[in-house]
Design a protein around this motif. Structure first.
Motif, PDB file in Angstrom:
ATOM      1  N   GLY A   1       0.917  -1.022   0.048  1.00  0.00           N
ATOM      2  CA  GLY A   1       0.039  -0.392  -0.295  1.00  0.00           C
ATOM      3  C   GLY A   1       0.881   1.481  -0.357  1.00  0.00           C
ATOM      4  N   ALA A   2       2.260   1.273   0.715  1.00  0.00           N
ATOM      5  CA  ALA A   2       2.910   2.728   0.699  1.00  0.00           C
ATOM      6  C   ALA A   2       4.524   1.836   0.340  1.00  0.00           C
ATOM      7  CB  ALA A   2       2.663   3.092   2.352  1.00  0.00           C
ATOM      8  N   VAL A   3       4.631   2.687  -1.274  1.00  0.00           N
ATOM      9  CA  VAL A   3       6.618   2.687  -1.225  1.00  0.00           C
ATOM     10  C   VAL A   3       7.061   3.662  -0.951  1.00  0.00           C
ATOM     11  CG1 VAL A   3       8.015   1.986  -3.155  1.00  0.00           C
ATOM     12  CG2 VAL A   3       5.538   0.585  -2.352  1.00  0.00           C
ATOM     13  N   LEU A   4       8.574   3.769  -0.462  1.00  0.00           N
ATOM     14  CA  LEU A   4       9.404   4.915  -0.697  1.00  0.00           C
ATOM     15  C   LEU A   4      10.646   4.141  -1.276  1.00  0.00           C
ATOM     16  CD1 LEU A   4       9.806   7.225   1.013  1.00  0.00           C
ATOM     17  CD2 LEU A   4      10.844   6.478   3.015  1.00  0.00           C
ATOM     18  N   GLY A   5      11.258   5.497  -2.083  1.00  0.00           N
ATOM     19  CA  GLY A   5      12.857   4.137  -2.854  1.00  0.00           C
ATOM     20  C   GLY A   5      12.883   5.710  -2.313  1.00  0.00           C
ATOM     21  N   VAL A   6      14.715   5.099  -2.130  1.00  0.00           N
ATOM     22  CA  VAL A   6      15.702   6.556  -2.323  1.00  0.00           C
ATOM     23  C   VAL A   6      16.840   6.411  -2.987  1.00  0.00           C
ATOM     24  CG1 VAL A   6      14.680   7.973  -0.009  1.00  0.00           C
ATOM     25  CG2 VAL A   6      16.642   5.485  -0.074  1.00  0.00           C
ATOM     26  N   PRO A   7      17.626   7.137  -3.416  1.00  0.00           N
ATOM     27  CA  PRO A   7      18.611   6.476  -4.475  1.00  0.00           C
ATOM     28  C   PRO A   7      19.582   6.427  -3.710  1.00  0.00           C
ATOM     29  CG  PRO A   7      18.267   9.090  -4.403  1.00  0.00           C
ATOM     30  CD  PRO A   7      17.150   8.374  -3.840  1.00  0.00           C
ATOM     31  N   LEU A   8      20.620   5.648  -4.072  1.00  0.00           N
ATOM     32  CA  LEU A   8      21.846   5.405  -4.132  1.00  0.00           C
ATOM     33  C   LEU A   8      22.812   5.566  -4.984  1.00  0.00           C
ATOM     34  CD1 LEU A   8      22.233   1.236  -3.752  1.00  0.00           C
ATOM     35  CD2 LEU A   8      21.533   2.896  -2.330  1.00  0.00           C
ATOM     36  N   LEU A   9      23.554   7.296  -3.407  1.00  0.00           N
ATOM     37  CA  LEU A   9      24.012   8.126  -4.466  1.00  0.00           C
ATOM     38  C   LEU A   9      25.695   8.399  -4.257  1.00  0.00           C
ATOM     39  CD1 LEU A   9      22.124  11.070  -3.947  1.00  0.00           C
ATOM     40  CD2 LEU A   9      22.424  10.724  -6.072  1.00  0.00           C
ATOM     41  N   LEU A  10      26.886   8.324  -5.426  1.00  0.00           N
ATOM     42  CA  LEU A  10      27.302   7.795  -4.834  1.00  0.00           C
ATOM     43  C   LEU A  10      28.262   9.152  -6.208  1.00  0.00           C
ATOM     44  CD1 LEU A  10      29.495   4.611  -5.180  1.00  0.00           C
ATOM     45  CD2 LEU A  10      29.072   6.318  -3.707  1.00  0.00           C
ATOM     46  N   ARG A  11      29.000  10.739  -5.590  1.00  0.00           N
ATOM     47  CA  ARG A  11      29.104  11.566  -5.545  1.00  0.00           C
ATOM     48  C   ARG A  11      28.594  11.802  -6.914  1.00  0.00           C
ATOM     49  NH1 ARG A  11      32.856   9.313  -4.534  1.00  0.00           N
ATOM     50  NH2 ARG A  11      34.094   7.479  -6.318  1.00  0.00           N
ATOM     51  N   GLU A  12      27.070  12.013  -6.353  1.00  0.00           N
ATOM     52  CA  GLU A  12      25.840  12.929  -7.263  1.00  0.00           C
ATOM     53  C   GLU A  12      25.484  12.365  -8.282  1.00  0.00           C
ATOM     54  OE1 GLU A  12      26.612  16.879  -8.021  1.00  0.00           O
ATOM     55  OE2 GLU A  12      27.413  17.105  -5.968  1.00  0.00           O
ATOM     56  N   LYS A  13      26.011  10.848  -8.309  1.00  0.00           N
ATOM     57  CA  LYS A  13      25.456  10.182  -9.584  1.00  0.00           C
ATOM     58  C   LYS A  13      24.710   8.728  -8.836  1.00  0.00           C
ATOM     59  CE  LYS A  13      27.182   6.061 -12.489  1.00  0.00           C
ATOM     60  NZ  LYS A  13      28.649   5.612 -13.297  1.00  0.00           N
ATOM     61  N   VAL A  14      23.459   8.434  -9.484  1.00  0.00           N
ATOM     62  CA  VAL A  14      22.540   7.404  -9.063  1.00  0.00           C
ATOM     63  C   VAL A  14      23.088   5.792  -9.523  1.00  0.00           C
ATOM     64  CG1 VAL A  14      20.320   6.088  -8.818  1.00  0.00           C
ATOM     65  CG2 VAL A  14      21.004   8.648  -8.349  1.00  0.00           C
ATOM     66  N   ILE A  15      23.654   5.171  -8.328  1.00  0.00           N
ATOM     67  CA  ILE A  15      23.739   3.389  -8.407  1.00  0.00           C
ATOM     68  C   ILE A  15      23.236   2.720  -8.179  1.00  0.00           C
ATOM     69  CG2 ILE A  15      26.518   4.900  -8.212  1.00  0.00           C
ATOM     70  CD1 ILE A  15      26.215   2.924  -5.127  1.00  0.00           C
ATOM     71  N   GLY A  16      21.713   3.044  -7.827  1.00  0.00           N
ATOM     72  CA  GLY A  16      20.383   2.375  -7.595  1.00  0.00           C
ATOM     73  C   GLY A  16      19.411   3.255  -6.348  1.00  0.00           C
ATOM     74  N   VAL A  17      18.222   2.387  -5.958  1.00  0.00           N
ATOM     75  CA  VAL A  17      18.116   2.586  -4.915  1.00  0.00           C
ATOM     76  C   VAL A  17      17.367   1.639  -4.398  1.00  0.00           C
ATOM     77  CG1 VAL A  17      15.239   3.793  -5.661  1.00  0.00           C
ATOM     78  CG2 VAL A  17      16.278   3.781  -7.459  1.00  0.00           C
ATOM     79  N   LEU A  18      16.973   2.061  -2.855  1.00  0.00           N
ATOM     80  CA  LEU A  18      16.646   1.597  -1.504  1.00  0.00           C
ATOM     81  C   LEU A  18      14.872   1.691  -1.825  1.00  0.00           C
ATOM     82  CD1 LEU A  18      17.702  -0.808   0.268  1.00  0.00           C
ATOM     83  CD2 LEU A  18      18.507   1.432   1.502  1.00  0.00           C
ATOM     84  N   PHE A  19      14.482   0.661  -1.783  1.00  0.00           N
ATOM     85  CA  PHE A  19      13.261   0.784  -1.808  1.00  0.00           C
ATOM     86  C   PHE A  19      12.442   0.289  -0.166  1.00  0.00           C
ATOM     87  CE2 PHE A  19      13.354   0.361  -6.271  1.00  0.00           C
ATOM     88  CZ  PHE A  19      12.167   1.838  -6.107  1.00  0.00           C
ATOM     89  N   ALA A  20      11.544   0.559   0.458  1.00  0.00           N
ATOM     90  CA  ALA A  20      10.840  -0.076   1.602  1.00  0.00           C
ATOM     91  C   ALA A  20       9.348   0.369   1.258  1.00  0.00           C
ATOM     92  CB  ALA A  20      10.927   1.211   2.470  1.00  0.00           C
ATOM     93  N   ALA A  21       8.403  -1.224   1.954  1.00  0.00           N
ATOM     94  CA  ALA A  21       6.811  -0.662   1.735  1.00  0.00           C
ATOM     95  C   ALA A  21       6.199  -1.027   2.639  1.00  0.00           C
ATOM     96  CB  ALA A  21       7.402  -1.807   0.107  1.00  0.00           C
ATOM     97  N   ASN A  22       5.429  -0.976   2.904  1.00  0.00           N
ATOM     98  CA  ASN A  22       4.702  -1.105   4.498  1.00  0.00           C
ATOM     99  C   ASN A  22       3.076  -1.595   3.563  1.00  0.00           C
ATOM    100  OD1 ASN A  22       1.790  -0.834   6.371  1.00  0.00           O
ATOM    101  ND2 ASN A  22       4.248  -0.073   7.118  1.00  0.00           N
ATOM    102  N   ARG A  23       2.698  -2.538   3.519  1.00  0.00           N
ATOM    103  CA  ARG A  23       0.917  -2.814   3.057  1.00  0.00           C
ATOM    104  C   ARG A  23      -0.094  -2.171   3.558  1.00  0.00           C
ATOM    105  NH1 ARG A  23       1.465  -8.892   2.322  1.00  0.00           N
ATOM    106  NH2 ARG A  23       4.181  -9.761   3.455  1.00  0.00           N
ATOM    107  N   ARG A  24      -0.106  -1.599   4.164  1.00  0.00           N
ATOM    108  CA  ARG A  24      -0.651  -0.685   4.576  1.00  0.00           C
ATOM    109  C   ARG A  24      -0.436   0.741   3.506  1.00  0.00           C
ATOM    110  NH1 ARG A  24      -1.236   1.936   9.360  1.00  0.00           N
ATOM    111  NH2 ARG A  24       0.734   1.668  10.011  1.00  0.00           N
TER     112      ARG A  24
END
Length: 97
Positions: free
Chosen positions: A15-38
Protein backbone atom coordinates in the motif's frame (compact mmCIF):
# COMPACT_ATOMS: atom_id res chain seq x y z
CA UNK A 1 -3.12 -16.33 -1.74
CA UNK A 2 0.50 -17.34 -2.15
CA UNK A 3 2.56 -14.09 -2.29
CA UNK A 4 5.25 -15.75 -4.42
CA UNK A 5 2.65 -16.47 -7.11
CA UNK A 6 1.25 -12.94 -7.10
CA UNK A 7 4.38 -10.96 -7.93
CA UNK A 8 3.29 -8.04 -10.08
CA UNK A 9 -0.40 -8.52 -9.20
CA UNK A 10 -1.73 -5.03 -8.30
CA UNK A 11 -4.02 -6.53 -5.67
CA UNK A 12 -1.01 -8.06 -3.93
CA UNK A 13 1.21 -4.97 -4.13
CA UNK A 14 2.10 -2.97 -1.01
CA UNK A 15 0.00 0.00 0.00
CA UNK A 16 2.93 2.35 0.61
CA UNK A 17 6.32 2.41 -1.09
CA UNK A 18 9.26 4.70 -0.41
CA UNK A 19 12.34 4.74 -2.63
CA UNK A 20 15.54 6.70 -2.12
CA UNK A 21 18.52 6.84 -4.48
CA UNK A 22 21.87 5.24 -3.74
CA UNK A 23 24.16 8.17 -4.53
CA UNK A 24 27.90 8.24 -5.11
CA UNK A 25 29.28 11.68 -5.84
CA UNK A 26 25.95 12.85 -7.25
CA UNK A 27 25.61 9.75 -9.46
CA UNK A 28 22.70 7.38 -8.88
CA UNK A 29 23.95 3.78 -8.68
CA UNK A 30 20.68 2.22 -7.49
CA UNK A 31 17.55 2.67 -5.42
CA UNK A 32 16.69 1.43 -1.93
CA UNK A 33 13.00 0.73 -1.37
CA UNK A 34 10.88 0.29 1.74
CA UNK A 35 7.28 -0.88 1.61
CA UNK A 36 4.30 -1.26 3.90
CA UNK A 37 1.16 -3.30 3.23
CA UNK A 38 -0.98 -0.48 4.62
CA UNK A 39 -1.51 2.65 2.62
CA UNK A 40 0.01 5.41 4.75
CA UNK A 41 2.53 8.22 4.57
CA UNK A 42 6.05 7.54 5.79
CA UNK A 43 7.14 9.56 8.82
CA UNK A 44 10.04 11.99 8.50
CA UNK A 45 12.11 9.75 10.79
CA UNK A 46 11.47 6.75 8.50
CA UNK A 47 12.50 8.75 5.44
CA UNK A 48 15.66 9.96 7.24
CA UNK A 49 16.50 6.39 8.28
CA UNK A 50 16.10 5.08 4.73
CA UNK A 51 18.27 7.92 3.37
CA UNK A 52 20.94 7.09 5.96
CA UNK A 53 20.81 3.39 5.07
CA UNK A 54 21.04 4.23 1.36
CA UNK A 55 24.08 6.41 2.00
CA UNK A 56 25.82 3.62 3.92
CA UNK A 57 24.85 1.04 1.30
CA UNK A 58 26.27 3.18 -1.53
CA UNK A 59 29.55 3.58 0.37
CA UNK A 60 29.70 -0.17 1.07
CA UNK A 61 29.07 -0.95 -2.60
CA UNK A 62 31.83 1.44 -3.66
CA UNK A 63 34.23 0.02 -1.06
CA UNK A 64 33.58 -3.54 -2.23
CA UNK A 65 34.12 -2.46 -5.82
CA UNK A 66 37.40 -0.74 -4.93
CA UNK A 67 38.63 -3.79 -3.00
CA UNK A 68 37.84 -6.00 -5.99
CA UNK A 69 39.68 -3.60 -8.30
CA UNK A 70 42.74 -3.48 -6.02
CA UNK A 71 42.73 -7.28 -5.80
CA UNK A 72 42.60 -7.61 -9.58
CA UNK A 73 45.47 -5.14 -9.99
CA UNK A 74 47.47 -6.93 -7.32
CA UNK A 75 47.03 -10.25 -9.15
CA UNK A 76 48.15 -8.63 -12.41
CA UNK A 77 51.21 -7.11 -10.74
CA UNK A 78 52.13 -10.46 -9.18
CA UNK A 79 51.77 -12.25 -12.52
CA UNK A 80 53.87 -9.59 -14.24
CA UNK A 81 56.56 -9.89 -11.56
CA UNK A 82 56.57 -13.69 -11.86
CA UNK A 83 56.80 -13.46 -15.65
CA UNK A 84 59.74 -11.05 -15.43
CA UNK A 85 61.49 -13.12 -12.75
CA UNK A 86 60.16 -16.71 -13.00
CA UNK A 87 62.64 -18.11 -10.45
CA UNK A 88 62.09 -15.40 -7.87
CA UNK A 89 65.75 -14.26 -7.79
CA UNK A 90 64.84 -10.59 -7.32
CA UNK A 91 62.44 -11.47 -4.53
CA UNK A 92 65.05 -13.56 -2.68
CA UNK A 93 67.65 -10.75 -3.02
CA UNK A 94 65.24 -8.25 -1.44
CA UNK A 95 64.43 -10.63 1.44
CA UNK A 96 68.14 -11.18 2.18
CA UNK A 97 68.75 -7.47 2.78
Amino acid sequence: MDPARNVGDPAASPGAVLGVPLLLREKVIGVLFAANRRERPFADAEVALLISLATHAAIAIETASLFAEVGAHSDLMERAANAADPHGKQHRRREAR
